[in-house]
Enzyme design. Structure first.
Site, PDB file in Angstrom:
ATOM      1  N   GLY A 109       0.746  -1.393  -0.084  1.00  0.00           N
ATOM      2  CA  GLY A 109      -0.310   0.086  -0.181  1.00  0.00           C
ATOM      3  C   GLY A 109       0.669   1.394   0.236  1.00  0.00           C
ATOM      4  O   GLY A 109       0.688   1.756  -1.431  1.00  0.00           O
ATOM      5  N   ALA A 141       1.407 -15.884 -10.982  1.00  0.00           N
ATOM      6  CA  ALA A 141       2.945 -15.843 -11.358  1.00  0.00           C
ATOM      7  C   ALA A 141       3.491 -15.870 -10.289  1.00  0.00           C
ATOM      8  O   ALA A 141       4.973 -16.606 -10.473  1.00  0.00           O
ATOM      9  CB  ALA A 141       2.524 -13.999 -11.584  1.00  0.00           C
ATOM     10  N   CYS A 196       5.480 -13.563  -0.369  1.00  0.00           N
ATOM     11  CA  CYS A 196       4.753 -13.172  -1.088  1.00  0.00           C
ATOM     12  C   CYS A 196       5.010 -15.067  -1.889  1.00  0.00           C
ATOM     13  O   CYS A 196       3.989 -15.858  -2.208  1.00  0.00           O
ATOM     14  CB  CYS A 196       4.727 -12.780  -1.596  1.00  0.00           C
ATOM     15  SG  CYS A 196       4.190 -11.395  -1.817  1.00  0.00           S
TER      16      CYS A 196
HETATM   17  C1  UDX Z   1       7.615 -11.304  -5.923  1.00  0.00           C
HETATM   18  C2  UDX Z   1       7.425 -11.173  -6.953  1.00  0.00           C
HETATM   19  O1  UDX Z   1       8.325 -10.984  -8.289  1.00  0.00           O
HETATM   20  C3  UDX Z   1       6.754  -9.936  -7.153  1.00  0.00           C
HETATM   21  O2  UDX Z   1       5.961  -9.976  -8.645  1.00  0.00           O
HETATM   22  C4  UDX Z   1       5.531 -10.315  -6.526  1.00  0.00           C
HETATM   23  O3  UDX Z   1       4.691  -9.113  -6.174  1.00  0.00           O
HETATM   24  C5  UDX Z   1       5.516 -10.416  -4.823  1.00  0.00           C
HETATM   25  O4  UDX Z   1       6.944 -11.987  -5.158  1.00  0.00           O
HETATM   26  P1  UDX Z   1       9.708 -10.196  -3.479  1.00  0.00           P
HETATM   27  O5  UDX Z   1       9.257 -11.023  -2.757  1.00  0.00           O
HETATM   28  O6  UDX Z   1      10.064  -9.148  -2.902  1.00  0.00           O
HETATM   29  O7  UDX Z   1       8.637 -10.294  -5.205  1.00  0.00           O
HETATM   30  O8  UDX Z   1      11.236 -10.798  -4.301  1.00  0.00           O
HETATM   31  P2  UDX Z   1      11.775 -11.468  -5.579  1.00  0.00           P
HETATM   32  O9  UDX Z   1      12.939 -10.340  -6.448  1.00  0.00           O
HETATM   33  O10 UDX Z   1      10.837 -11.889  -6.577  1.00  0.00           O
HETATM   34  O11 UDX Z   1      12.390 -12.778  -4.970  1.00  0.00           O
HETATM   35  C6  UDX Z   1      12.175 -13.445  -4.267  1.00  0.00           C
HETATM   36  C7  UDX Z   1      12.859 -14.696  -3.707  1.00  0.00           C
HETATM   37  O12 UDX Z   1      13.465 -14.611  -4.488  1.00  0.00           O
HETATM   38  C8  UDX Z   1      14.147 -13.613  -2.905  1.00  0.00           C
HETATM   39  O13 UDX Z   1      14.445 -14.556  -1.439  1.00  0.00           O
HETATM   40  C9  UDX Z   1      15.206 -13.929  -3.956  1.00  0.00           C
HETATM   41  O14 UDX Z   1      16.486 -13.703  -3.466  1.00  0.00           O
HETATM   42  C10 UDX Z   1      14.623 -15.142  -4.407  1.00  0.00           C
HETATM   43  N1  UDX Z   1      15.756 -15.574  -5.331  1.00  0.00           N
HETATM   44  C11 UDX Z   1      15.337 -14.782  -6.460  1.00  0.00           C
HETATM   45  C12 UDX Z   1      16.452 -16.469  -5.992  1.00  0.00           C
HETATM   46  O15 UDX Z   1      16.345 -16.719  -5.099  1.00  0.00           O
HETATM   47  N2  UDX Z   1      16.836 -16.258  -7.139  1.00  0.00           N
HETATM   48  C13 UDX Z   1      16.413 -15.964  -8.567  1.00  0.00           C
HETATM   49  O16 UDX Z   1      16.765 -15.793  -9.733  1.00  0.00           O
HETATM   50  C14 UDX Z   1      14.805 -15.322  -8.439  1.00  0.00           C
HETATM   51  P1  ADP Z   2       1.983  -5.887   2.886  1.00  0.00           P
HETATM   52  O1  ADP Z   2       3.885  -6.495   2.740  1.00  0.00           O
HETATM   53  O2  ADP Z   2       0.906  -6.806   2.120  1.00  0.00           O
HETATM   54  O3  ADP Z   2       1.327  -4.752   2.175  1.00  0.00           O
HETATM   55  P2  ADP Z   2       2.235  -5.454   5.792  1.00  0.00           P
HETATM   56  O4  ADP Z   2       1.957  -6.081   6.458  1.00  0.00           O
HETATM   57  O5  ADP Z   2       3.387  -4.975   5.243  1.00  0.00           O
HETATM   58  O6  ADP Z   2       1.397  -6.342   4.305  1.00  0.00           O
HETATM   59  O7  ADP Z   2       1.189  -3.895   5.535  1.00  0.00           O
HETATM   60  C1  ADP Z   2      -0.411  -4.121   5.982  1.00  0.00           C
HETATM   61  C2  ADP Z   2      -1.012  -3.101   6.432  1.00  0.00           C
HETATM   62  O8  ADP Z   2      -2.064  -3.675   6.886  1.00  0.00           O
HETATM   63  C3  ADP Z   2      -0.427  -2.991   8.196  1.00  0.00           C
HETATM   64  O9  ADP Z   2       0.239  -1.986   8.518  1.00  0.00           O
HETATM   65  C4  ADP Z   2      -1.749  -3.177   8.893  1.00  0.00           C
HETATM   66  O10 ADP Z   2      -1.831  -2.721  10.003  1.00  0.00           O
HETATM   67  C5  ADP Z   2      -2.680  -3.074   8.035  1.00  0.00           C
HETATM   68  N1  ADP Z   2      -3.696  -4.059   8.324  1.00  0.00           N
HETATM   69  C6  ADP Z   2      -3.866  -5.039   8.842  1.00  0.00           C
HETATM   70  N2  ADP Z   2      -5.632  -4.808   9.205  1.00  0.00           N
HETATM   71  C7  ADP Z   2      -6.097  -3.886   8.535  1.00  0.00           C
HETATM   72  C8  ADP Z   2      -6.994  -3.162   9.144  1.00  0.00           C
HETATM   73  N3  ADP Z   2      -8.717  -3.918   9.452  1.00  0.00           N
HETATM   74  N4  ADP Z   2      -7.848  -1.426   8.587  1.00  0.00           N
HETATM   75  C9  ADP Z   2      -6.366  -0.669   8.505  1.00  0.00           C
HETATM   76  N5  ADP Z   2      -5.310  -1.164   8.635  1.00  0.00           N
HETATM   77  C10 ADP Z   2      -5.317  -2.509   8.297  1.00  0.00           C
END
Ligand code: UDX
Ligand code: ADP
Length: 492
Positions: free
Chosen positions: A29, A236, A289
């Site tokens: 967000g 994805a 994720c």
């Molecule tokens: C991921 C997706 O890429 C993104 O599109 C989605 O919205 C959220 O999840 P993120 O988790 O932030 O993003 O990072 P990413 O760059 O995908 O890496 C994920 C993990 O895989 C990391 O621990 C990274 O070090 C590892 N990784 C990535 C590898 O080990 N090898 C690679 O070749 C690429």
């Molecule tokens: P993401 O990686 O999905 O953004 P985070 O844990 O970093 O997840 O952020 C989620 C945010 O949503 C936190 O800051 C948390 O306090 C907030 N949150 C969770 N539930 C509610 C709610 N019901 N109303 C408002 N904020 C919320």
């Protein structure tokens, strides 16, 4: 201002709109809305959160998350058309379009425990919107949710709505990766918007497209039905994680055969059908994720009575667990099968470079194995807060003895101090600064024999060996007499 389209806000807002609210000021967000505010100066964007502390941080000089380029974006728009607030009521009421961007963690109890996504926060937002809203709204799910979650949100909204107030639900998953979030948001590969085939649905989709068209070209904005959009996000992430597990599985084969996984990755990546990205073998993938979304996909497949499909995706997670464990156990084997009372330095704790995020970081798994075996750990990471590392390693998920564990870990703010008098260095995150360290100086300060376990394949192994280090890495046998390799350990 009332939603565009009528004077009393009883129809779905249509573009142009002037106020957006985002519920959830987290990793998704916060950066997403900051970039949106930067690119749409004609729209007031208010990000709200239940956590006062988090909102205070967003309003301070030290933002709650580290993300290259984010500070500058926030500095440009905060107070202009970007606001961070805990006043959810006002922000929801005035907005025509509301993003739900709250966390959807894996369930820790009940049905689907350990696998299904917990939608309690999303549901909480739907209830809150229904309670507060006095005019019609477009509600956009940004949080990663299971397929058909939009239906559940609509159900809650409809069951609680006020006369004349209508809702349209869209799915608009976020594909940003931490560490490159600003770049991903400014120049996305695509923007995906899923909506209903109804007139209101189409109007809502058009309105969200209009917002993105402020900076994204039309050909990059993809519109689908809601379920395709929801599933595409899970798909994805599952496909990306699967590539990493695939190359990691091959890294084990390389270690046993003499092949080099980097050479293999390059050779296969040059095939344009395969492509070169996301083929970097490592200690394992982490982040909020991949594992969560895979678990969620597995759970959905089981619920849909597709056990073979569920097992297929489960194997991607299993391979990641195997890789993390394999690396940690190799450290122990190489250190003469015992790390009891040995001090080991861990360089890097974040799940990847350029973020301070530690969710599902492989460093936790590696540290846990070493701590269970009695090691003492010196940990250094340039961006992760000390308290975060301590919390992660003393949490009930990691240890039954938090006090003992706390005594076994020391957190450092300088890498040279962290490695002093340790038996081994374990690289868990690929921070650029680790490549630049003075390894000659480091070697002098370490116990001998001095080991480096490069879990990210970032160092120059030949040079380190020339200096006198014992080097162990992933997916490659380092054939030097007297040097042990990850994957070919002499019998003790
Ligand atoms: C991921 C997706 O890429 C993104 O599109 C989605 O919205 C959220 O999840 P993120 O988790 O932030 O993003 O990072 P990413 O760059 O995908 O890496 C994920 C993990 O895989 C990391 O621990 C990274 O070090 C590892 N990784 C990535 C590898 O080990 N090898 C690679 O070749 C690429
Ligand atoms: P993401 O990686 O999905 O953004 P985070 O844990 O970093 O997840 O952020 C989620 C945010 O949503 C936190 O800051 C948390 O306090 C907030 N949150 C969770 N539930 C509610 C709610 N019901 N109303 C408002 N904020 C919320």
């Amino acid at each position: 201002m009332m939603a565009n389209g009528d004077s009393n806000g009883t129809t779905i807002p249509s573009f142009p709109i002037s106020k957006i609210c985002c519920i959830g000021a987290g990793y998704v967000g916060g950066p997403t809305c900051s970039v949106m505010a930067l690119m749409c100066p004609d729209i007031k964007v208010t990000v709200v959160d239940v956590s006062k502390e988090r909102i205070n941080q967003w309003n301070s000089e030290k933002l709650p998350i580290y993300e290259p380029g984010l500070d500058e974006v926030v500095r440009k728009c905060r107070g202009r058309n970007l606001f961070f607030s805990t006043d959810m009521e006002s922000a929801i009421n005035e907005a025509e379009l509301i993003f739900i961007s709250v966390n959807t963690p894996t369930k820790v109890n009940g049905n689907g425990k350990g696998r299904a996504a917990d939608l309690k926060h999303v549901e909480g937002c739907a209830r809150l919107i229904a309670n507060i809203a006095q005019s019609s709204k477009i509600v956009v799910e940004k949080s990663t949710v299971p397929v058909r979650a939009a239906e559940s949100i609509m159900h809650v909204l409809k069951a609680n709505n006020k006369p004349g107030v209508k809702y349209s639900i869209l799915s608009n998953p976020e594909f940003l990766a931490e560490g490159t979030a600003i770049e991903n948001l400014m120049k996305p590969d695509r923007v995906l918007i899923g909506g209903e085939e109804t007139l209101d649905g189409k109007k809502a989709v058009e309105t969200l497209c209009w917002v993105y068209e402020h900076w994204v070209s039309k050909d990059k904005i993809l519109t689908t039905n809601t379920w395709s959009s929801e599933l595409s996000k899970l798909a994805a992430n599952a496909m990306l994680a699967q590539r990493i597990s695939s190359i990691n599985s091959l890294s084990a084969v390389c270690e046993s055969t003499g092949a080099d996984v980097s050479e293999v990755a390059r050779a296969i990546g040059l095939d344009s059908r395969i492509g070169s990205k996301f083929l970097q073998a490592s200690v394992g993938f982490g982040g909020s994720c991949f594992q969560k979304d895979l678990l969620n996909l597995v759970y959905i497949c089981e619920k849909l009575n597709l056990p073979e499909v569920a097992q297929y995706w489960q194997k991607v997670i299993d391979m990641n667990e195997y890789q993390k464990e394999r690396f940690a156990h190799k450290i122990i084997e190489c250190l003469f099968n015992t790390v009891n009372e040995k001090r080991i330095s861990v360089l890097g704790f974040a799940f990847k470079k350029n973020t301070g995020d530690t969710r599902e970081t492989p460093a936790i798994s590696v540290c846990k194995v070493l701590l269970d075996e009695g090691a003492k750990l010196n940990i250094y990471d340039p961006k992760v807060e000390k308290s975060q590392i301590i919390n992660d390693l003393t949490s009930p998920r990691v240890t039954d003895f938090p006090d003992e564990t706390r005594k076994s870990i020391e957190i450092f703010s300088d890498p040279y101090a962290a490695v002093e008098n340790t038996h081994a260095i374990v690289i868990c995150t690929e921070w650029d600064e680790f490549v630049e360290l003075d390894y000659n100086r480091i070697l002098q300060s370490m116990m001998k024999p001095a080991y480096i376990f490069d879990g990210r394949k970032i160092l120059n192994h030949e040079e380190l060996q020339d200096l006198g280090f014992h080097v162990i890495t992933i997916g490659k046998k380092l054939n030097r007499i007297g040097f042990r390799t990850f994957g070919s350990i002499p019998q003790q």
